[in-house]
Design an enzyme around this catalytic site. Structure first.
Site, short mmCIF file in Angstrom:
data_model
loop_
_atom_site.label_atom_id
_atom_site.label_comp_id
_atom_site.label_asym_id
_atom_site.label_seq_id
_atom_site.Cartn_x
_atom_site.Cartn_y
_atom_site.Cartn_z
N ALA A 92 0.84 -1.20 -0.02
CA ALA A 92 -0.11 0.00 -0.01
C ALA A 92 0.68 1.36 0.00
O ALA A 92 2.03 1.04 -0.08
CB ALA A 92 -0.86 0.06 1.32
N ASN A 93 0.32 2.41 0.16
CA ASN A 93 1.01 3.76 0.19
C ASN A 93 0.24 4.48 1.42
O ASN A 93 -0.86 4.22 1.53
CB ASN A 93 1.42 4.44 -1.05
N ARG A 94 0.79 5.92 1.43
CA ARG A 94 0.41 6.69 2.60
C ARG A 94 -0.85 7.69 2.09
O ARG A 94 -1.27 8.29 2.89
CB ARG A 94 1.31 7.36 3.00
N SER A 95 -1.38 7.45 0.94
CA SER A 95 -2.44 8.35 0.55
C SER A 95 -3.58 8.19 1.49
O SER A 95 -4.07 7.01 1.86
CB SER A 95 -2.69 8.09 -0.96
N ALA A 131 -3.31 7.56 -5.58
CA ALA A 131 -1.82 7.15 -5.50
C ALA A 131 -2.12 5.82 -5.80
O ALA A 131 -2.18 4.91 -5.21
CB ALA A 131 -1.45 7.47 -4.38
#
Ligand code: C5P
Length: 410
Positions: free
Chosen positions: A214-217, A280
């Site tokens: 995942a990412n931090r969006s 993102a």
């Protein structure tokens, strides 16, 4: 129709004031009673006598009208009516409204009123394009004021062409009628009748049934754009990755997990007038998702994860012959070479604008409430100050509405 509706018509100073005489007739034809307030500037262009002859009512001109003020006339004027219509509205009058200045009868009535306000701006195209006017129009939109026009055309006084010409009396009367008939859209909200598709949030790319990349969006910016577009009257389809913020009101939300699902949802949601790709999206996914939880095998070696590239949703839509919307907006979250990267994305992904922001950890933008963006397009770079994400969203929506309007008039 405007049967039995009471309209306060504020006429401010500009050559377009001559069209207000015809506007009075159009409003009365539809059954409205029209009570005119003329600013000092307006009286340089048309006379109270002409306006009064057409409204068949007293014409108000001064803040301290001895007779009217005995019962606090400007407060009554502001309260006893169904609609305040400003035609023409000068740049100066709009600037005063933004700041709550009340130094004459027209501005005092506007400040004292909680009735719907419909603004028909008229000014030189350079004044309309001026960043100060842009800011003021954005603020008035955000304050819930309704607009009709201005249209593209030649200016009466200079012959210059551009956006700034007051909407025609018939169009204004129609917009007033729709507004008061409870048709909330009334064609006066900047994105009425438009469909906008927005992606937001991160994607989750599964490794096995319990793990993912995942990412931090947070989805805050994309969701704020969806909310602002809905407020502006658009039909909004929001395609959201997994986020922990609520769905915005008045928006169709499609929840997805992965980039592949997101692309699928976007192509099903199109066609649209505009697409804003704020998600993102993960660039890679694990080639084959394990059907069971991957276990340590005792060798002390971590498992090798083979990655494959995800589809680029923005680029896919940008290059698509039939699905590409008239206006395609991408985002570029970068930690270095912001503008160069944004420019190359503009070209590579065939977007019209890239909203570029520096997401280096020290900016606190990722996951935070504030954002500092630059809008990069083939016309150049527009640097916006630090704003909260809702404000960025509102400004972007106004810019989108203006681009669509300019497009439809070309
Ligand atoms: O190349 P980069 O990921 O920085 O590009 C960002 C822009 O491209 C964003 O608008 C994002 O939503 C979009 N994008 C996409 N699909 C991807 C990767 C990025 O739509 N797979």
């Amino acid at each position: 129709m405007l049967t039995n509706k009471r309209v306060v018509l504020i006429i401010s100073g500009g050559i377009a004031a001559y069209k207000s005489l015809d506007l009075i007739r159009r409003l009365r034809e539809r059954g409205a009673s029209v009570h005119a307030i003329m600013t000092r500037g307006a009286r340089e262009f048309v006379t109270p006598l002409a306006v009064g002859a057409l409204t068949a009512q007293k014409v108000y001109t001064d803040l301290f009208d001895r007779e009217a003020e005995q019962d606090v006339g400007h407060i009554r004027l502001a309260r006893d009516y169904d609609l305040i219509l400003i035609a023409p509205a000068t740049a100066d009058l709009m600037a005063k409204m933004v700041h709550g200045i009340a130094d004459d009868l027209a501005t005092a009535v506007l400040l004292a009123s909680d009735k719907p306000v419909l603004i028909a701006p008229a000014m030189n195209p350079k004044m309309w394009d001026n960043p100060a006017t842009r800011r003021n129009v954005e603020t008035l939109h955000a304050d819930g004021k309704h607009f009709i026009g201005p249209n593209r055309g030649e200016m009466a006084e200079s012959g210059e062409a551009g956006v700034g010409r007051m909407a025609e009396p018939l169009e204004i009367a129609e917009a007033a009628s729709k507004l008061l008939s409870g048709d909330a859209d009334a064609g006066t909200r900047p994105l009425s009748g438009r469909h906008i598709v927005i992606t937001s949030g991160p994607t989750h790319e599964p490794i096995d049934p319990v793990r993912y990349i995942a990412n931090r969006s947070s989805g805050k910016q994309g969701h704020a754009i969806a909310a602002a577009a809905a407020e502006a009257g658009a039909r909004v389809t929001l395609i959201s990755g997994p986020v922990s913020i609520p769905d915005p009101q008045g928006v169709d939300v499609i929840h997805v997990e992965t980039a592949v699902q997101m692309l699928d949802a976007v192509t099903s949601a199109l066609p649209a007038d505009v697409a804003v790709m704020a998600a993102a999206v993960a660039d890679w996914r694990v080639a084959s998702e394990g059907s069971q939880k991957i276990k340590k095998d005792g060798s002390g070696k971590p498992p090798a994860l083979e990655m494959v590239e995800n589809p680029d949703i923005l680029a896919t839509i940008g290059h698509h012959e039939s699905l590409r919307p008239a206006l395609l907006v991408g985002f570029a979250a970068e930690t270095q070479n912001l503008i160069d990267n944004a420019r190359s994305k503009l070209e590579r992904k065939k977007a019209d604008w890239i909203v570029a922001n520096d997401v280096s950890p020290e900016t606190g933008i990722m996951g935070g409430d504030a954002n500092t963006v630059r809008i990069v397009s083939s016309d150049g770079i527009d640097a916006w100050p630090a704003l909260n994400k809702s404000e960025v969203a509102r400004r972007l929506v106004v810019r989108i509405a203006e681009a669509l309007q300019a497009d439809s008039q070309n």
